[in-house]
Scaffold this motif. Structure first.
Motif, PDB file in Angstrom:
ATOM      1  N   GLU A  38       0.834  -1.192   0.000  1.00 51.84           N
ATOM      2  CA  GLU A  38       0.000   0.000   0.000  1.00 51.84           C
ATOM      3  C   GLU A  38       0.881   1.258   0.000  1.00 51.84           C
ATOM      4  O   GLU A  38       2.026   1.228   0.447  1.00 51.84           O
ATOM      5  CB  GLU A  38      -0.917   0.011   1.228  1.00 51.84           C
ATOM      6  CG  GLU A  38      -1.977  -1.073   1.221  1.00 51.84           C
ATOM      7  CD  GLU A  38      -2.944  -0.931   2.384  1.00 51.84           C
ATOM      8  OE1 GLU A  38      -3.158   0.216   2.843  1.00 51.84           O
ATOM      9  OE2 GLU A  38      -3.461  -1.959   2.852  1.00 51.84           O
ATOM     10  N   PRO A  39       0.351   2.379  -0.473  1.00 53.70           N
ATOM     11  CA  PRO A  39       1.157   3.604  -0.523  1.00 53.70           C
ATOM     12  C   PRO A  39       1.320   4.244   0.847  1.00 53.70           C
ATOM     13  O   PRO A  39       0.497   4.067   1.743  1.00 53.70           O
ATOM     14  CB  PRO A  39       0.338   4.518  -1.439  1.00 53.70           C
ATOM     15  CG  PRO A  39      -1.077   4.061  -1.261  1.00 53.70           C
ATOM     16  CD  PRO A  39      -0.990   2.568  -1.061  1.00 53.70           C
ATOM     17  N   VAL A  57      -3.926   7.223   4.135  1.00 53.17           N
ATOM     18  CA  VAL A  57      -2.570   6.870   3.728  1.00 53.17           C
ATOM     19  C   VAL A  57      -1.618   7.248   4.849  1.00 53.17           C
ATOM     20  O   VAL A  57      -1.628   8.394   5.318  1.00 53.17           O
ATOM     21  CB  VAL A  57      -2.174   7.608   2.427  1.00 53.17           C
ATOM     22  CG1 VAL A  57      -0.692   7.411   2.115  1.00 53.17           C
ATOM     23  CG2 VAL A  57      -3.031   7.109   1.269  1.00 53.17           C
ATOM     24  N   ALA A 119       5.004   6.756  -1.974  1.00 54.35           N
ATOM     25  CA  ALA A 119       4.263   7.165  -3.170  1.00 54.35           C
ATOM     26  C   ALA A 119       4.726   8.540  -3.625  1.00 54.35           C
ATOM     27  O   ALA A 119       4.785   8.826  -4.818  1.00 54.35           O
ATOM     28  CB  ALA A 119       2.760   7.169  -2.876  1.00 54.35           C
ATOM     29  N   TYR A 120       5.016   9.395  -2.651  1.00 54.96           N
ATOM     30  CA  TYR A 120       5.603  10.703  -2.930  1.00 54.96           C
ATOM     31  C   TYR A 120       6.106  11.307  -1.629  1.00 54.96           C
ATOM     32  O   TYR A 120       5.863  10.788  -0.543  1.00 54.96           O
ATOM     33  CB  TYR A 120       4.619  11.651  -3.633  1.00 54.96           C
ATOM     34  CG  TYR A 120       3.406  12.063  -2.839  1.00 54.96           C
ATOM     35  CD1 TYR A 120       3.453  13.110  -1.919  1.00 54.96           C
ATOM     36  CD2 TYR A 120       2.173  11.432  -3.034  1.00 54.96           C
ATOM     37  CE1 TYR A 120       2.331  13.504  -1.206  1.00 54.96           C
ATOM     38  CE2 TYR A 120       1.039  11.828  -2.329  1.00 54.96           C
ATOM     39  CZ  TYR A 120       1.130  12.857  -1.415  1.00 54.96           C
ATOM     40  OH  TYR A 120       0.022  13.244  -0.709  1.00 54.96           O
ATOM     41  N   CYS A 143      11.270   8.569  -6.050  1.00 51.22           N
ATOM     42  CA  CYS A 143       9.853   8.884  -5.887  1.00 51.22           C
ATOM     43  C   CYS A 143       9.597  10.350  -6.227  1.00 51.22           C
ATOM     44  O   CYS A 143      10.508  11.170  -6.191  1.00 51.22           O
ATOM     45  CB  CYS A 143       9.398   8.581  -4.460  1.00 51.22           C
ATOM     46  SG  CYS A 143      10.012   9.741  -3.229  1.00 51.22           S
ATOM     47  N   SER A 191      -1.986  14.117  -5.145  1.00 48.49           N
ATOM     48  CA  SER A 191      -2.187  12.944  -4.292  1.00 48.49           C
ATOM     49  C   SER A 191      -3.113  11.928  -4.959  1.00 48.49           C
ATOM     50  O   SER A 191      -2.859  10.721  -4.919  1.00 48.49           O
ATOM     51  CB  SER A 191      -2.765  13.373  -2.940  1.00 48.49           C
ATOM     52  OG  SER A 191      -1.882  14.235  -2.260  1.00 48.49           O
ATOM     53  N   HIS A 194      -1.049  10.086  -7.590  1.00 48.28           N
ATOM     54  CA  HIS A 194       0.030   9.186  -7.167  1.00 48.28           C
ATOM     55  C   HIS A 194      -0.405   8.166  -6.118  1.00 48.28           C
ATOM     56  O   HIS A 194       0.295   7.166  -5.903  1.00 48.28           O
ATOM     57  CB  HIS A 194       1.206  10.007  -6.635  1.00 48.28           C
ATOM     58  CG  HIS A 194       1.941  10.757  -7.707  1.00 48.28           C
ATOM     59  ND1 HIS A 194       2.839  10.153  -8.556  1.00 48.28           N
ATOM     60  CD2 HIS A 194       1.885  12.064  -8.087  1.00 48.28           C
ATOM     61  CE1 HIS A 194       3.316  11.052  -9.406  1.00 48.28           C
ATOM     62  NE2 HIS A 194       2.759  12.210  -9.140  1.00 48.28           N
ATOM     63  N   LEU A 195      -1.543   8.410  -5.471  1.00 48.90           N
ATOM     64  CA  LEU A 195      -2.041   7.442  -4.497  1.00 48.90           C
ATOM     65  C   LEU A 195      -3.117   6.540  -5.075  1.00 48.90           C
ATOM     66  O   LEU A 195      -3.438   5.502  -4.494  1.00 48.90           O
ATOM     67  CB  LEU A 195      -2.599   8.175  -3.266  1.00 48.90           C
ATOM     68  CG  LEU A 195      -1.616   9.027  -2.485  1.00 48.90           C
ATOM     69  CD1 LEU A 195      -2.333   9.757  -1.351  1.00 48.90           C
ATOM     70  CD2 LEU A 195      -0.481   8.187  -1.925  1.00 48.90           C
TER      71      LEU A 195
END
Length: 438
Positions: A38-39, A57, A119-120, A143, A191, A194-195
């Motif tokens: 998971e992110p 997240v 994820a970022y 990332c 978000s 990228h999520l």
């Protein structure tokens, strides 16, 4: 070092609860991120964590992970590694330490095995080197990086905390807030991309309400600490119960925990219990925490009856985070727009500290002037001068929050001990006579 051993009966029940929560969160993080893929997000301490939080997240805070590395006694290894790689010693320590961990990449050395690819990452531009360090860190983890610009305040109302909760539109200025809202809306779009999740504004609004409730409970706890005849719990224990909820603000657990903390403080004061039964001097700790040696906060209790009663972490959660209004996104913009400046730039920093000195009946202060973290040191000299002018003696010590290589505990203990004897003791004696203490 950690703080000195205590009898278990002296430790608040909620303190153990905070430790248990952190362990559970780390276990869940490993399960969700390491095993399920998971992110998660890595975010600067003054970036809007609330956006990924509202999307369920996990967020790893940069200063939190940096403090963990320091507490695990591997910061010296990483700072030596950076210098071996040709990086100069003047890099900001808070963010360069976890960057070094990522660049080195050995899971057997990094706390909790190091961080996988997020994820970022989110950064807010606050200092000269911050953007470049975050870029290098993001490159090491391969990332994306989202950067928020930090606009400048034109008025700098010294007593910002009195207007910060309700009058923030006028305090910060509509143009600045418009710009910050635009950046946050950009972060929401970033978000979602990228999520792979949608941002639910109703969920976010409920989260912001809980953050305000958290701040209200933290304010109650601060008032209990300030009014107590003697400090009921030590600063290290305060940090346990405030910092963990800070990084999980918006979660119902965080609000419930600080309420429990407040109630246990009240009970401890009612029972007449104190962190230092021999308390004679009350001290403020100015600036960031000394994460590699939190035992230093208690080093003068037996020898001088000196207790650190306040740090900026004690109640910035209440004074800085609460924002009431009808627009949750704009309120979030107001929360982060000047957060770092309020903590580290004058006259914001000095005026707030002088108010805390009055509230906590402080006799003196120890100021950490960070090595290698220029942003955190901006307001230190002006704050020291303001405190001295107001009759609050201050001793300035040069140290890093997370780099222990230049820290000499014995030397610093001698230096601060002499300051307490020569400058603080007469002021403390006069205060105690006014209060009718024996």
């Amino acid at each position: 070092m950690t703080d000195r051993p205590q009898n278990l009966s002296d430790i608040l029940e909620c303190t153990q609860s905070a430790r248990d929560w952190r362990r559970k969160w780390l276990t869940d993080l490993r399960t969700r991120v390491f095993e399920r893929g998971e992110p998660f997000v890595v975010a600067d301490g003054v970036a809007p964590h609330e956006i990924p939080h509202a999307m369920d997240v996990p967020v790893v805070s940069v200063p939190w992970y940096s403090a963990v590395i320091s507490a695990k006694r591997v910061s010296n290894f990483y700072f030596d590694y950076l210098e071996e790689q040709g990086y100069h010693a003047g890099l900001p320590r808070y963010i360069s330490l976890p960057m070094a961990s990522a660049m080195h990449g050995d899971p057997d050395i990094a706390p909790y095995g190091g961080l996988p690819r997020p994820a970022y990452m989110i950064a807010r531009l606050r200092g000269d080197a911050g953007q470049r360090v975050m870029e290098l860190w993001a490159k090491a983890l391969d990332c994306p990086l989202y950067i928020l610009d930090a606009s400048s305040d034109e008025t700098m109302d010294p007593r910002w905390w009195e207007r910060n909760r309700y009058d923030w539109e006028n305090l910060y200025g509509s143009d600045r807030l418009d710009f910050q809202v635009e950046q946050i809306e950009g972060l929401i779009d970033f978000s979602e991309k990228h999520l792979g999740r949608k941002f639910d504004r109703k969920v976010f609004a409920a989260q912001m309400t809980r953050v305000n409730e958290l701040g209200e409970a933290a304010d109650d706890a601060k008032k209990v600490l300030a009014a107590a005849p003697k400090l009921p719990v030590s600063v290290p224990e305060q940090l346990q119960n405030i910092m963990t909820p800070t990084w999980f603000r918006g979660d119902q657990w965080a609000t419930d925990h600080v309420r429990r903390y407040r109630d246990e403080l009240k009970a401890k004061v009612a029972d007449g219990r104190a962190a230092c039964g021999n308390e004679r001097m009350r001290l403020l700790w100015l600036n960031n925490g000394l994460w590699h040696d939190t035992g230093f906060y208690r080093a003068f209790e037996e020898t001088h009856g000196a207790t650190f009663v306040w740090t900026m972490y004690t109640n910035f959660l209440s004074d800085g985070y609460r924002k009431y209004g009808d627009d949750p996104i704009r309120a979030l913009a107001a929360r982060h727009i000047s957060m770092n400046e309020q903590l580290h730039t004058n006259p914001w920093m000095s005026e707030w500290i002088l108010q805390m000195a009055k509230d906590f009946r402080a006799d003196g202060a120890v100021m950490l002037t960070p090595m290698g973290d220029r942003m955190q040191a901006f307001g230190t000299r002006g704050t020291k001068n303001a405190c001295e002018k107001a009759g609050l003696p201050v001793i300035e010590i040069s140290a890093s929050m997370v780099d222990s290589r230049a820290w000499n505990r014995a030397e610093m203990q001698t230096k601060v001990g002499a300051f307490l004897t020569d400058r603080v003791a007469p002021i403390a004696t006069a205060r105690r006579l006014r209060e009718g203490a024996t």
